[in-house]
Design a protein around this motif. Structure first.
Motif, PDB file in Angstrom:
ATOM      1  N   LEU A  60       6.446 -59.235 -19.748  1.00  9.07           N
ATOM      2  CA  LEU A  60       5.858 -60.558 -19.952  1.00  9.07           C
ATOM      3  C   LEU A  60       6.743 -61.619 -19.299  1.00  9.07           C
ATOM      4  CD1 LEU A  60       4.984 -60.176 -23.749  1.00  9.07           C
ATOM      5  CD2 LEU A  60       3.395 -60.007 -21.815  1.00  9.07           C
ATOM      6  N   SER A  61       6.236 -62.841 -19.262  1.00 10.22           N
ATOM      7  CA  SER A  61       6.983 -63.944 -18.664  1.00 10.22           C
ATOM      8  C   SER A  61       8.246 -64.247 -19.473  1.00 10.22           C
ATOM      9  CB  SER A  61       6.107 -65.197 -18.604  1.00 10.22           C
ATOM     10  OG  SER A  61       6.880 -66.305 -18.180  1.00 10.22           O
ATOM     11  N   VAL A  62       9.343 -64.415 -18.742  1.00  5.64           N
ATOM     12  CA  VAL A  62      10.617 -64.807 -19.365  1.00  5.64           C
ATOM     13  C   VAL A  62      11.223 -65.974 -18.595  1.00  5.64           C
ATOM     14  CG1 VAL A  62      11.216 -62.607 -20.470  1.00  5.64           C
ATOM     15  CG2 VAL A  62      11.701 -62.924 -18.041  1.00  5.64           C
ATOM     16  N   ASP A  63      10.369 -66.816 -18.029  1.00  2.00           N
ATOM     17  CA  ASP A  63      10.850 -67.932 -17.218  1.00  2.00           C
ATOM     18  C   ASP A  63      11.672 -68.933 -18.025  1.00  2.00           C
ATOM     19  OD1 ASP A  63       9.669 -66.853 -14.994  1.00  2.00           O
ATOM     20  OD2 ASP A  63       7.845 -68.081 -15.112  1.00  2.00           O
ATOM     21  N   ASP A  64      11.559 -68.882 -19.346  1.00  2.09           N
ATOM     22  CA  ASP A  64      12.304 -69.815 -20.194  1.00  2.09           C
ATOM     23  C   ASP A  64      13.742 -69.365 -20.433  1.00  2.09           C
ATOM     24  OD1 ASP A  64      11.058 -67.655 -21.556  1.00  2.09           O
ATOM     25  OD2 ASP A  64      11.501 -68.591 -23.488  1.00  2.09           O
ATOM     26  N   VAL A  65      14.110 -68.179 -19.929  1.00  2.00           N
ATOM     27  CA  VAL A  65      15.463 -67.649 -20.127  1.00  2.00           C
ATOM     28  C   VAL A  65      16.038 -67.299 -18.751  1.00  2.00           C
ATOM     29  CG1 VAL A  65      16.872 -65.914 -21.278  1.00  2.00           C
ATOM     30  CG2 VAL A  65      14.755 -66.688 -22.345  1.00  2.00           C
ATOM     31  N   PRO A  66      16.970 -68.091 -18.237  1.00  2.00           N
ATOM     32  CA  PRO A  66      17.437 -67.892 -16.855  1.00  2.00           C
ATOM     33  C   PRO A  66      17.929 -66.486 -16.539  1.00  2.00           C
ATOM     34  CG  PRO A  66      18.192 -70.005 -17.687  1.00  2.00           C
ATOM     35  CD  PRO A  66      17.563 -69.310 -18.846  1.00  2.00           C
ATOM     36  N   LEU A  67      18.719 -65.892 -17.435  1.00  2.00           N
ATOM     37  CA  LEU A  67      19.211 -64.543 -17.154  1.00  2.00           C
ATOM     38  C   LEU A  67      18.058 -63.564 -17.026  1.00  2.00           C
ATOM     39  CD1 LEU A  67      21.344 -62.313 -16.885  1.00  2.00           C
ATOM     40  CD2 LEU A  67      21.436 -62.205 -19.385  1.00  2.00           C
ATOM     41  N   LEU A  68      17.140 -63.569 -17.980  1.00  3.37           N
ATOM     42  CA  LEU A  68      16.022 -62.626 -17.933  1.00  3.37           C
ATOM     43  C   LEU A  68      15.094 -62.912 -16.764  1.00  3.37           C
ATOM     44  CD1 LEU A  68      15.205 -62.336 -21.745  1.00  3.37           C
ATOM     45  CD2 LEU A  68      16.395 -60.680 -20.300  1.00  3.37           C
ATOM     46  N   ALA A  69      14.918 -64.180 -16.435  1.00  7.57           N
ATOM     47  CA  ALA A  69      14.077 -64.516 -15.277  1.00  7.57           C
ATOM     48  C   ALA A  69      14.695 -63.954 -13.997  1.00  7.57           C
ATOM     49  CB  ALA A  69      13.909 -66.034 -15.174  1.00  7.57           C
ATOM     50  N   GLY A  70      16.024 -64.069 -13.870  1.00  5.46           N
ATOM     51  CA  GLY A  70      16.693 -63.499 -12.704  1.00  5.46           C
ATOM     52  C   GLY A  70      16.599 -61.987 -12.676  1.00  5.46           C
ATOM     53  N   MET A  71      16.732 -61.368 -13.847  1.00  7.53           N
ATOM     54  CA  MET A  71      16.594 -59.908 -13.913  1.00  7.53           C
ATOM     55  C   MET A  71      15.170 -59.480 -13.578  1.00  7.53           C
ATOM     56  SD  MET A  71      18.925 -59.123 -17.332  1.00  7.53           S
ATOM     57  CE  MET A  71      18.425 -57.409 -17.440  1.00  7.53           C
ATOM     58  N   ALA A  72      14.181 -60.244 -14.013  1.00  5.13           N
ATOM     59  CA  ALA A  72      12.788 -59.905 -13.706  1.00  5.13           C
ATOM     60  C   ALA A  72      12.534 -59.985 -12.210  1.00  5.13           C
ATOM     61  CB  ALA A  72      11.846 -60.831 -14.469  1.00  5.13           C
TER      62      ALA A  72
END
Length: 449
Positions: free
Chosen positions: A274-286
């Protein structure tokens, strides 16, 4: 913020309870028989006296001589145990119980004072607990004894439905979570079917082989939903745990509605795609995870940014390990051996010297480390990682990881001894088939030829 496991396997459905019990008993019996003159001190977690009797009988069938050696406050170490002088041919197991009644706490406290004498040459001792309440007593009054156990054996049976004494101080359960004591957590969940589980609680219960004991029991509503999902039945009105399970193990119809239930669980959202754009680390990992599918090389600046974000205080130890594993996977996909090696070294350092990490994740790290070392012909480091896989697999209390351990040993052995490797692959296939991990059984068959 943390993420226990990005990939969390479930079996294909229930297996007979006897199959699961046999796995756990055989592991204990095999460890005892391999002792030679070494001491053996283990903890048995049984779901009541019926399960304890089953364990004693099963050990007897494996050639272990079970000797009753109950503990009391007045005589914490039974005279038969105190007088024992074993040798290399020892097969006598002292069965130390007596902790369930009103005097159980006093008996444990007295045994704690004598716990250093339980580990003696050619002496096998099994401390038997028959309720979560007694396990909580052990935690409170006998910390040295609790830390001395070399192995834990889980024996749950259908009598769990009638078990009393399942209430455990939440602080003790939280300490098990902090220290990643999987056998204790599985035992607690297994003995309390009306307990509301997290997704990881239920997944571990499945992988232990004991979730099938709860199929016909009165369950907490969310646990019932998880149980139905596992059996392939329809589920309505899921809570967060069931929503995560649907997204991980089914093809969901309404992802948006399920995502809403995981709004406060960004790690779960990442694992579910799912979208994790609100969490920089997870967004980068995605983004890096998507790049693997595209065959894109990982840039040094991208790795540096991820590591900087993972170093902040709110990031848990498991998520930091997942980040290094992801970097290693991206580098491997781009044939960048040096970067892959560096990332795996970072992951290994975290699981060996950092905060407690789930044994399942330790297994993932050491497995990949062994594979890379073997590929680069570093047989010594590969063997060290493989030895650590043994410990991690044992601590998962799971036939699934026992099967994967046999696969890893087969892969390591194949270049040196193809015949022995085939035996490992056959063992892996047998475990996976017996416990209904069909895809993994197919892989073991393919690798075994």
């Amino acid at each position: 913020m943390d993420l226990l496991l990005e990939k969390s396997a479930w079996s294909d459905g229930p297996v007979p309870p006897a199959t699961s019990a046999a796995f756990h008993v055989e592991g204990l019996a095999r460890w005892l028989r391999a002792a030679g003159a070494e001491p053996r001190l283990a903890l048995a977690l049984c779901s009541g006296d019926g399960a304890a009797r089953t364990l004693a009988a099963a050990l007897g069938a494996h050639g272990v001589e079970v000797v009753p050696a109950p503990s009391t406050a007045r005589t914490p170490v039974h005279p038969a145990l105190a007088a024992h002088q074993g040798d290399h041919f020892n097969n006598r197991l002292f069965w130390v119980d007596g902790f369930e009644d009103a005097d159980g706490e006093a008996a444990l406290a007295a045994l704690e004072a004598r716990s250093a004498g339980l580990k003696r040459m050619a002496t096998w001792v099994l401390v038997v607990i028959e309720s979560p309440a007694a396990l909580a007593r052990l935690e409170r009054v006998a910390p040295r004894l609790k830390s001395a156990f070399d192995r834990r054996c889980l024996l749950l049976d259908p009598g769990v439905a009638d078990l009393r004494g399942t209430d455990v101080d939440p602080a003790i359960v939280e300490d098990w979570r902090r220290r990643q004591r999987v056998p204790e957590l599985v035992y607690h969940a297994g003995c309390a079917p009306r307990l509301a589980p997290t997704y990881d609680d239920f997944s571990r219960l499945v992988r232990s082989g004991y979730a099938s004991l709860h199929v016909e029991l009165e369950l907490d509503p969310e646990r019932r939903r998880l149980m139905d999902l596992w059996q392939g039945l329809p589920v309505t009105d899921p809570g967060p745990a069931a929503a995560e399970a649907i997204l991980r193990h089914r093809t969901p119809g309404d992802r948006a509605a399920l995502a809403t239930l995981l709004a406060r669980a960004p790690g779960a959202r990442y694992a579910c795609g799912l979208s994790v754009d609100d969490v920089p680390l997870l967004a980068g990992m995605a983004r890096l995870r998507d790049g693997i599918a595209e065959g894109r090389a990982v840039a040094p600046t991208e790795i540096e940014a991820l590591r900087n974000r993972a170093a902040t205080a709110e990031i848990g130890p498991h998520l930091r390990v997942h980040m290094e594993l992801l970097v290693a996977a991206a580098a491997a996909a781009a044939d960048d051996v040096a970067t892959c090696d560096d990332a795996l070294r970072g992951a290994v350092a975290r699981v060996r010297t950092g905060a407690p990490v789930a044994p399942e994740l330790v297994f993932e790290v050491e497995e990949k480390s062994a594979q890379l070392h073997a590929l680069l012909n570093r047989r010594g480091p590969a063997k060290e990682a493989l030895d650590r896989l043994d410990d991690a697999a044992r601590l998962t209390a799971s036939p699934f990881y026992a099967g994967r351990l046999a696969l890893a040993k087969g892969d390591y052995t194949a270049p040196l001894d193809p015949a022995r490797a085939r035996q490992w692959f056959h063992q892996a296939r047998h475990v996976f088939e017996a416990h209904r991990y069909g895809d993994w059984a197919t892989q073991a068959k393919r690798e075994g030829g």
